[in-house]
Enzyme design. Structure first.
Site, PDB file in Angstrom:
ATOM      1  N   SER A 190      20.691  17.033  51.385  1.00 50.12           N
ATOM      2  CA  SER A 190      20.513  16.909  49.937  1.00 50.12           C
ATOM      3  C   SER A 190      21.410  15.834  49.360  1.00 50.12           C
ATOM      4  CB  SER A 190      20.853  18.244  49.276  1.00 50.12           C
ATOM      5  OG  SER A 190      21.034  18.075  47.893  1.00 50.12           O
ATOM      6  N   SER A 191      20.894  15.104  48.371  1.00 52.71           N
ATOM      7  CA  SER A 191      21.731  14.100  47.721  1.00 52.71           C
ATOM      8  C   SER A 191      22.925  14.731  47.010  1.00 52.71           C
ATOM      9  CB  SER A 191      20.885  13.281  46.733  1.00 52.71           C
ATOM     10  OG  SER A 191      20.278  14.137  45.791  1.00 52.71           O
ATOM     11  N   ASP A 192      22.875  16.037  46.768  1.00 53.34           N
ATOM     12  CA  ASP A 192      23.994  16.733  46.125  1.00 53.34           C
ATOM     13  C   ASP A 192      25.017  17.259  47.130  1.00 53.34           C
ATOM     14  OD1 ASP A 192      22.922  16.574  43.420  1.00 53.34           O
ATOM     15  OD2 ASP A 192      21.430  18.037  44.056  1.00 53.34           O
ATOM     16  N   TYR A 209      28.195  50.968  39.381  1.00 58.31           N
ATOM     17  CA  TYR A 209      26.775  50.658  39.295  1.00 58.31           C
ATOM     18  C   TYR A 209      26.205  50.607  40.707  1.00 58.31           C
ATOM     19  CZ  TYR A 209      22.505  48.124  38.066  1.00 58.31           C
ATOM     20  OH  TYR A 209      21.202  47.747  37.907  1.00 58.31           O
ATOM     21  N   HIS A 222      22.094  25.083  43.432  1.00 58.78           N
ATOM     22  CA  HIS A 222      21.921  24.144  42.319  1.00 58.78           C
ATOM     23  C   HIS A 222      20.465  24.183  41.892  1.00 58.78           C
ATOM     24  CE1 HIS A 222      21.941  20.739  39.759  1.00 58.78           C
ATOM     25  NE2 HIS A 222      21.316  19.936  40.593  1.00 58.78           N
ATOM     26  N   ASN A 262      18.644  23.191  45.369  1.00 58.01           N
ATOM     27  CA  ASN A 262      19.014  23.386  46.760  1.00 58.01           C
ATOM     28  C   ASN A 262      19.995  24.529  46.874  1.00 58.01           C
ATOM     29  OD1 ASN A 262      21.628  21.930  46.053  1.00 58.01           O
ATOM     30  ND2 ASN A 262      20.142  20.264  45.816  1.00 58.01           N
ATOM     31  N   HIS A 285      23.189  17.659  33.034  1.00 50.79           N
ATOM     32  CA  HIS A 285      22.573  17.778  34.343  1.00 50.79           C
ATOM     33  C   HIS A 285      21.988  19.185  34.528  1.00 50.79           C
ATOM     34  CE1 HIS A 285      22.954  16.624  38.869  1.00 50.79           C
ATOM     35  NE2 HIS A 285      21.966  17.450  38.667  1.00 50.79           N
ATOM     36  N   ASP A 294      27.073  41.542  32.719  1.00 49.60           N
ATOM     37  CA  ASP A 294      26.861  42.175  34.022  1.00 49.60           C
ATOM     38  C   ASP A 294      27.091  41.193  35.175  1.00 49.60           C
ATOM     39  OD1 ASP A 294      26.220  44.762  33.183  1.00 49.60           O
ATOM     40  OD2 ASP A 294      24.076  44.355  33.055  1.00 49.60           O
ATOM     41  N   HIS A 335      17.623  23.149  38.374  1.00 53.47           N
ATOM     42  CA  HIS A 335      17.383  22.564  37.049  1.00 53.47           C
ATOM     43  C   HIS A 335      16.619  23.594  36.214  1.00 53.47           C
ATOM     44  CE1 HIS A 335      18.026  17.985  37.898  1.00 53.47           C
ATOM     45  NE2 HIS A 335      18.775  18.714  38.694  1.00 53.47           N
TER      46      HIS A 335
END
Lengths: 231, 231, 231, 231
Positions: free
Chosen positions: C74-76, C227, C95, C29, C169, C120, C97
């Site tokens: 979101s559950s997070d 840069y 977030h 998410n 996680h 970088d 995975h």
């Protein structure tokens, strides 16, 4: 037009290599033999798969003479030729540099049969050839490459193990037609990836039992096969 | 037309396998059961996913008789049948040769629960079956494959751990419907890839705590789940 | 319509996750904060990326109250909320995975800075959090996840190291806007893949020198950056 | 319009990087030199490949002055410039952060020649540079990067080994034109992937024999080459 059939099959087989993602750049080729005429059709050397045309396919006889086509045949032509001479049951040969199979060839180890995916296609370990001598490498290299393969199969049946890893080089794979030979090359690459990951998890992973090998190979091959639909 | 629902669901589920890249060649199949009628729909044997049609799906009863369809069912049909008999809460079963899950099956190790991705789907280690005996392999092989799975779950709840690794073969995964069973098979492959990489970095990586396992599994499953939208 | 800007940016940021192949299924998410209003927009829980619409985005205030939207966030969400409270310079949090970053999180090791690709983007090792206690996991888990991240950054500057690995996680990554935060999450995944491969070749590979770290990070970040194109 | 040719070739070469999947984000660049005019065309700094236009290409002379273009040239421009000065036979240089080649650069080991895929492109090990000193890193870093490459090639022929691994950074690769230089960069990445997998299987895998190296390199390069079609 006498070679139209094997040229068309060879062309279609070569196109399968990028479709299966078995080829990078121009590393690889498919040939198709007509044993009755003692000739085979093969990809021309160094031609990109995106521009390859059926008319580019070269036909070579079992003595190595070009009998059809205007381009140079694959630099590996003599290896194919040697194998067709020795393995009279083989109608199509595929050579790739597929990455996981090459890793075993470069590591100098045969591909052990660690599971049923492998056993569905290969009746035991896929062997690796011995290193070639400087003399073999320095003289008729591609022909000698065929020779070390034939030597490696002295005690093996190429109808049961339809692939070999040429040491420090890569796989040669074969079958009864181009589509099946390419499928076997793809199955080899999958089995090699699975084996590499298996050995990372367990360096002492064992080959499967003879019973399991028999079961899986023979349910797909031979007179008692029951996989797939009846013919 | 009495089996239209499970045939359609089975067909759609089989098409998800290549969509999730879980299948190479014809290695895999999805079945869907109707427990009330004691039948299940399953992919025919050796048919390519690109040419599979809904009408090709075969329906088999829990005694193993074909009750609908003209093609041979998957060679793994007896394994599915055994599982539906034993796991009465399971409505769909998926079998693949997905490469990372196969690596664990070939290494002979269960897939440990090393993180929350795994815990979101599987309530603990995904177990591996014991090696089959030559007798089991040599007789009714696919049925015996089901038996070793059932044996492995004697102390496990298939509703909490919806996957198993058949040793030297590959995963069987299940769920309440075909879409969810295939999703579980995909989650298994992801968890296996993550676990393989984790163990490469740290061969002594530990399973997560029971508290973390409870938290993640139960926030997505069961009566106190709060992940996703309210139904 | 007062939250239109952050909802649009959040929506676009979430769509970048599958575009960068950082997301499997619904694991991940993106949120975007408006610090002046003390609110943030975040993806709804468990909604598939292929069906996500801008109007699905939920807006939550820094106290955890939903101020806009009809879906569950979101559950997070509590983790994001905790980070916005602590890291006042952060405008967007991602977030995922992603598989290689998760491997380090599961191995329990920070991601060392082994090369300039890493330097970088991240001014040194990307740290891993400590294991959470059963109490932390069992109570307000997602909020406590934020707390262990904040604890880990007590001696670190989140403007210089814009990512963390939550143990067992996966990564949380941030930036000044959604596009940059997702880019940072992608750079993290690339650096993790490179580091995993490096450590396979050389388990004793060393972090780069402070001079090289300074050079690469500071040529892309801060007042002396050179840069890219002048703004 | 005097630089139209090298700008067009440089532009096309840069577009090949994402086509070969050699580039993530903006990590990489291609340059093309005109040694007669002592200038080279190079990608502008930090410009995304999807929005790059031929008119964005910058032309720089061998003293480092911009002679055409309005954007800042790549931050790696001084490295390219140093190499064109030293390697007068090189017409195009490619820099990437391709992941397997970077792994060797970060591990601090040259890429050994373990097979014929490597030998078809590189006449022996692809070397890694020494670590740069803090002084080199802190002063004219990109120029000094070129210097350590040149230093590494004191005993090597850049026409025979057309690539180098800059330690803790990544590969620079070159060739007679942009298309060939990018092809070489792609071959390097493939050889690195194969070598990484080989070393996982056999940490003691040996480089191929001099005879095999000679055979493969020289059948594709030099006056006795017989790979591909006659020119």
């Amino acid at each position: 037009m006498v070679y139209r059939d094997i040229k068309a099959e060879c062309y279609q087989g070569n196109l399968l290599l990028p479709a299966y993602k078995l080829i990078d750049l121009t590393f690889g080729n498919v040939s198709v033999a007509d044993h009755d005429r003692a000739v085979f059709a093969i990809k021309p050397s160094g031609v990109d798969y995106t521009s390859l045309m059926e008319s580019d396919i070269v036909v070579v006889d079992f003595e190595g003479q070009i009998v059809d086509g205007t381009l140079r045949p694959s630099s590996d032509t003599s290896t194919h030729r040697r194998l067709y001479q020795a393995f009279t049951g083989v109608r199509s040969i595929v050579h790739t540099h597929s990455r996981n199979a090459v890793a075993f060839a470069q590591a100098g180890t045969g591909l052990p049969c660690l599971g049923t995916t492998h056993a569905d296609y290969f009746y035991g370990e896929v062997p690796v050839t011995r290193s070639m001598t400087p003399e073999e490498t320095g003289s008729d290299y591609e022909w000698e490459t065929g020779n070390v393969i034939v030597e490696r199969f002295q005690q093996l049946d190429p109808m049961q193990i339809c692939a070999v890893l040429v040491r420090n080089h890569g796989p040669f794979v074969w079958g009864p037609n181009a589509a099946k030979a390419v499928e076997n090359a793809y199955a080899l690459e999958i089995a090699a990836e699975m084996a590499l990951k298996t050995l990372q998890l367990n360096p002492h992973a064992q080959s499967i039992s003879q019973a399991l090998l028999d079961k899986h190979f023979l349910r797909k091959h031979g007179s008692d096969a029951y996989y797939g639909q009846a013919r």
